[in-house]
Write a protein that holds these residues in place. Structure first.
Motif, PDB file in Angstrom:
ATOM      1  N   PRO A 128      31.515  54.369  50.228  1.00 42.75           N
ATOM      2  CA  PRO A 128      32.563  53.542  50.854  1.00 42.75           C
ATOM      3  C   PRO A 128      33.057  52.424  49.929  1.00 42.75           C
ATOM      4  N   VAL A 129      33.760  52.810  48.889  1.00 39.92           N
ATOM      5  CA  VAL A 129      34.229  51.850  47.888  1.00 39.92           C
ATOM      6  C   VAL A 129      35.259  50.900  48.498  1.00 39.92           C
ATOM      7  N   ASP A 130      35.126  49.617  48.169  1.00 37.31           N
ATOM      8  CA  ASP A 130      36.122  48.623  48.563  1.00 37.31           C
ATOM      9  C   ASP A 130      37.182  48.506  47.480  1.00 37.31           C
ATOM     10  N   LYS A 131      36.741  48.321  46.231  1.00 37.15           N
ATOM     11  CA  LYS A 131      37.701  48.235  45.128  1.00 37.15           C
ATOM     12  C   LYS A 131      37.002  48.531  43.809  1.00 37.15           C
ATOM     13  N   ILE A 132      37.781  48.970  42.840  1.00 34.74           N
ATOM     14  CA  ILE A 132      37.304  49.226  41.481  1.00 34.74           C
ATOM     15  C   ILE A 132      38.156  48.390  40.541  1.00 34.74           C
ATOM     16  N   GLU A 133      37.503  47.621  39.689  1.00 32.70           N
ATOM     17  CA  GLU A 133      38.216  46.716  38.780  1.00 32.70           C
ATOM     18  C   GLU A 133      37.802  46.969  37.337  1.00 32.70           C
ATOM     19  N   ALA A 134      38.722  46.704  36.443  1.00 30.75           N
ATOM     20  CA  ALA A 134      38.460  46.784  35.007  1.00 30.75           C
ATOM     21  C   ALA A 134      38.891  45.452  34.386  1.00 30.75           C
ATOM     22  N   PRO A 135      38.029  44.420  34.477  1.00 30.97           N
ATOM     23  CA  PRO A 135      38.420  43.084  34.010  1.00 30.97           C
ATOM     24  C   PRO A 135      38.676  43.012  32.512  1.00 30.97           C
ATOM     25  N   ASN A 136      38.052  43.912  31.744  1.00 32.23           N
ATOM     26  CA  ASN A 136      38.357  44.022  30.322  1.00 32.23           C
ATOM     27  C   ASN A 136      38.088  45.460  29.894  1.00 32.23           C
ATOM     28  N   ALA A 137      38.330  45.741  28.639  1.00 28.27           N
ATOM     29  CA  ALA A 137      38.300  47.122  28.161  1.00 28.27           C
ATOM     30  C   ALA A 137      36.931  47.773  28.278  1.00 28.27           C
ATOM     31  N   ASN A 138      35.870  46.970  28.303  1.00 28.79           N
ATOM     32  CA  ASN A 138      34.529  47.529  28.289  1.00 28.79           C
ATOM     33  C   ASN A 138      33.735  47.271  29.570  1.00 28.79           C
ATOM     34  N   THR A 139      34.384  46.798  30.626  1.00 30.45           N
ATOM     35  CA  THR A 139      33.673  46.447  31.856  1.00 30.45           C
ATOM     36  C   THR A 139      34.334  47.087  33.073  1.00 30.45           C
ATOM     37  N   VAL A 140      33.514  47.726  33.894  1.00 33.39           N
ATOM     38  CA  VAL A 140      33.979  48.311  35.156  1.00 33.39           C
ATOM     39  C   VAL A 140      33.146  47.717  36.286  1.00 33.39           C
ATOM     40  N   VAL A 141      33.808  47.270  37.346  1.00 31.85           N
ATOM     41  CA  VAL A 141      33.125  46.692  38.499  1.00 31.85           C
ATOM     42  C   VAL A 141      33.491  47.510  39.740  1.00 31.85           C
ATOM     43  N   ILE A 142      32.475  48.053  40.408  1.00 32.80           N
ATOM     44  CA  ILE A 142      32.681  48.801  41.644  1.00 32.80           C
ATOM     45  C   ILE A 142      32.104  47.982  42.792  1.00 32.80           C
ATOM     46  N   SER A 143      32.955  47.639  43.759  1.00 31.77           N
ATOM     47  CA  SER A 143      32.544  46.809  44.897  1.00 31.77           C
ATOM     48  C   SER A 143      32.605  47.621  46.181  1.00 31.77           C
ATOM     49  N   TYR A 144      31.683  47.293  47.104  1.00 36.51           N
ATOM     50  CA  TYR A 144      31.557  48.028  48.363  1.00 36.51           C
ATOM     51  C   TYR A 144      31.726  47.116  49.561  1.00 36.51           C
ATOM     52  N   ARG A 145      32.195  47.712  50.651  1.00 39.77           N
ATOM     53  CA  ARG A 145      32.337  46.989  51.908  1.00 39.77           C
ATOM     54  C   ARG A 145      30.988  46.800  52.590  1.00 39.77           C
ATOM     55  N   GLN A 146      30.026  47.669  52.246  1.00 36.70           N
ATOM     56  CA  GLN A 146      28.674  47.572  52.779  1.00 36.70           C
ATOM     57  C   GLN A 146      27.715  48.017  51.679  1.00 36.70           C
ATOM     58  N   SER A 147      26.445  47.752  51.867  1.00 40.43           N
ATOM     59  CA  SER A 147      25.462  48.146  50.857  1.00 40.43           C
ATOM     60  C   SER A 147      25.521  49.650  50.618  1.00 40.43           C
ATOM     61  N   PHE A 148      25.443  50.034  49.343  1.00 38.88           N
ATOM     62  CA  PHE A 148      25.474  51.461  48.992  1.00 38.88           C
ATOM     63  C   PHE A 148      24.444  51.712  47.895  1.00 38.88           C
ATOM     64  N   ALA A 149      23.243  52.103  48.324  1.00 34.76           N
ATOM     65  CA  ALA A 149      22.121  52.261  47.399  1.00 34.76           C
ATOM     66  C   ALA A 149      22.188  53.494  46.509  1.00 34.76           C
ATOM     67  N   PRO A 150      22.820  54.621  46.912  1.00 35.26           N
ATOM     68  CA  PRO A 150      22.712  55.861  46.117  1.00 35.26           C
ATOM     69  C   PRO A 150      23.662  55.972  44.930  1.00 35.26           C
TER      70      PRO A 150
END
Length: 522
Positions: A128-150
């Protein structure tokens, strides 16, 4: 029941002190075909075997289940598993020369999440992804609306492997092509024939668990589709291929006893091979009819007839090597013809035709088992035929309906079936969400039982503590068996037969062979 003594899955990992040799062509015979080579839009196991060599993953998962760096050289996870930050290895390129950067990773995942892509399995792995961000060329941030352990386990699989965004943006259909950053490049894929792969000479970013660095050892890998078991086995014995999957069960012992050959078996984690009963229509709407069918199938006898003791009968919907497998369920169900007859009587199916088929209100107790004939091998057909005979003793008329891949999709999407069979390979019990959550009922996924009663528990389990996850998954497994949403058949396993000259194979946690470290000893 006794089982054949199977070789260790680690037998080829060690090269017996020999130094790897570069060059040559690895020829692999495959018993089943795939209609799609893009791993983002299929759950095909064969696609995973082939494309593991073509696409790399953000993280790797070693045979001991520990996670290792790959395209991401490191990562951080916040305290409640809602924010994952990945720092990419610099200098990685796709085989088309474009850079593998954060924008490319974001594009891949956004594409998978886009409903138009129909990436049902890959999408389930992302959760259940909330958003995916690429703040710079070498960094990816995946955020969730709820905890997602797997997430890490899902990211390690080829289905979430990273493809060239430049290629994806200009390619109308990816069913027969894929461009990745892997150790091999796809030269060709022909449905019904096979795939040819060529080594990338500049590859230098293998997974952290690999035995070597730099390019792969083989110049080429040639995957051949050889559906006939005798042809596949003959090709191995004569040296036309170096390895085959799906070693014919009847020939298992002869391959093991051949001094030039060996068999390595890797038992699959995940959802065991099972009949999934469609509860939304027909006789299986009644739980007593489902339980009667479950009781009428003599799983141990059917599996023995079909697989000659090379595979274990399943006692649960999850395989024993899966996290949170519940071992106590085996004693709660099983073959009981008297119980099956009693339940059908209670359900009102008391009359019988001249051939013994039960009737109710003038309707025969006929069930349609729909299967893709290119995906279901000879042994599974034998198993289905055995079950067909067994359930007839209770009064079921089980019809076997073979169709092609398009026909299977059409029938299941139209809800025109009573049962199907499948198994899904994943070490993480979240695979149950892919197979039993209502969001994944056809055409959106693999919930062929078409149930919704497990939705709350399946959704809650992905973000719970270890203790809570264990409790929830025990309850989920119990309901699946008690309510007879499925009839587990056998614990699937990848059985690779090969020349003893083939060394260096390791195993992915989805029980698929890795060929990056493999080589032939001359």
């Amino acid at each position: 029941m006794s089982f054949l003594s199977l070789a260790s899955a680690h037998a080829w990992s060690a090269s017996e002190g020999a130094k790897p040799v570069d060059g040559g062509i690895l020829k692999v015979g495959l018993g089943t075909d795939t209609a799609i080579i893009d791993p983002s839009i299929t759950g095909s196991s064969i696609t995973a075997v082939i494309t593991r060599n073509i696409v790399d993953s953000l993280v790797g998962q070693a045979e001991d289940n520990n996670f290792a760096p790959w395209l991401a050289e490191r990562w951080e996870i916040n305290g409640d598993n809602t924010v994952y930050t990945f720092h990419l290895r610099p200098g990685v390129t796709f085989s088309d020369g474009t850079p593998l950067d954060a924008a490319a990773v974001k594009y891949n995942f956004d594409r998978i999440l886009d409903p138009k892509t129909t990436s049902s399995y890959a999408k389930s792995l992302l959760g259940p992804v909330d958003k995916i961000e690429a703040p710079n060329a070498n960094t990816v941030v995946i955020s969730y609306r709820q905890s997602f352990a797997p997430l890490l386990q899902g990211l390690s699989l080829p289905y979430l492997g990273i493809q060239s965004s430049a290629y994806l943006q200009k390619t109308a259909s990816t069913t027969n092509t894929v461009v990745g950053s892997g150790a091999y490049v796809l030269d060709s894929f022909v449905k019904g024939s096979g795939s040819k792969l060529t080594r990338r000479a500049d590859y230098n970013w293998g997974p952290g668990y690999a035995a070597h660095k730099g390019p792969a050892h083989f110049n080429e890998i040639d995957f051949k589709y050889l559906p006939e078991a005798s042809v596949r086995l003959g090709a191995l014995a004569s040296g036309q291929v170096d390895a085959i999957d799906a070693v014919p069960p009847a020939n298992f012992r002869s391959v093991q006893s051949n001094g030039k050959l060996q068999v390595v078996t890797k038992e699959n984690p995940g959802v065991t091979s099972a009949f999934f009963l469609n509860i939304s229509k027909g006789p299986f709407q009644d739980v007593k009819v489902r339980q009667a069918f479950q009781s009428a199938v003599n799983v141990a006898a059917a599996v023995k007839a079909a697989y000659f003791g090379t595979l274990k009968p399943a006692d649960n919907i999850l395989g024993p090597s899966t996290l949170y497998y519940e071992p106590r369920l085996g004693g709660k169900w099983g073959f009981d013809l008297a119980k099956a007859n009693r339940l059908l009587d209670e359900a009102g199916w008391r009359e019988k035709d001249a051939d013994g088929t039960r009737k109710k209100d003038g309707q025969r107790l006929t069930l349609h088992y729909v299967y893709d004939s290119a995906q279901v091998g000879d042994s599974d057909i034998t198993l289905a035929q055995a079950a067909q005979y067994q359930v007839r003793q209770a009064g079921f008329d089980l019809q076997l309906d073979p169709v092609d891949a398009g026909g299977f999709t059409a029938r299941t999407n139209a809800n025109d079936y009573d049962l199907v069979s499948l198994y899904y390979v994943r070490a993480e019990p979240d695979i149950l969400r892919t197979v039993f959550h209502s969001a994944y009922a056809p055409p959106n996924g693999a919930n062929y039982a078409r149930i919704s009663s497990l939705d709350e528990k399946l959704s809650k389990a992905i973000g719970a503590s270890d203790a809570e996850r264990k409790r929830l998954y025990a309850e989920i497994q119990t309901e699946i068996i008690d309510q007879a949403y499925a009839v587990p058949r056998y614990v699937a396993a990848y059985q690779l037969g090969a020349s003893k000259k083939l060394l260096g194979i390791s195993w992915a946690t989805n029980a698929k062979p890795n060929f990056y470290d493999a080589w032939l000893n001359p």
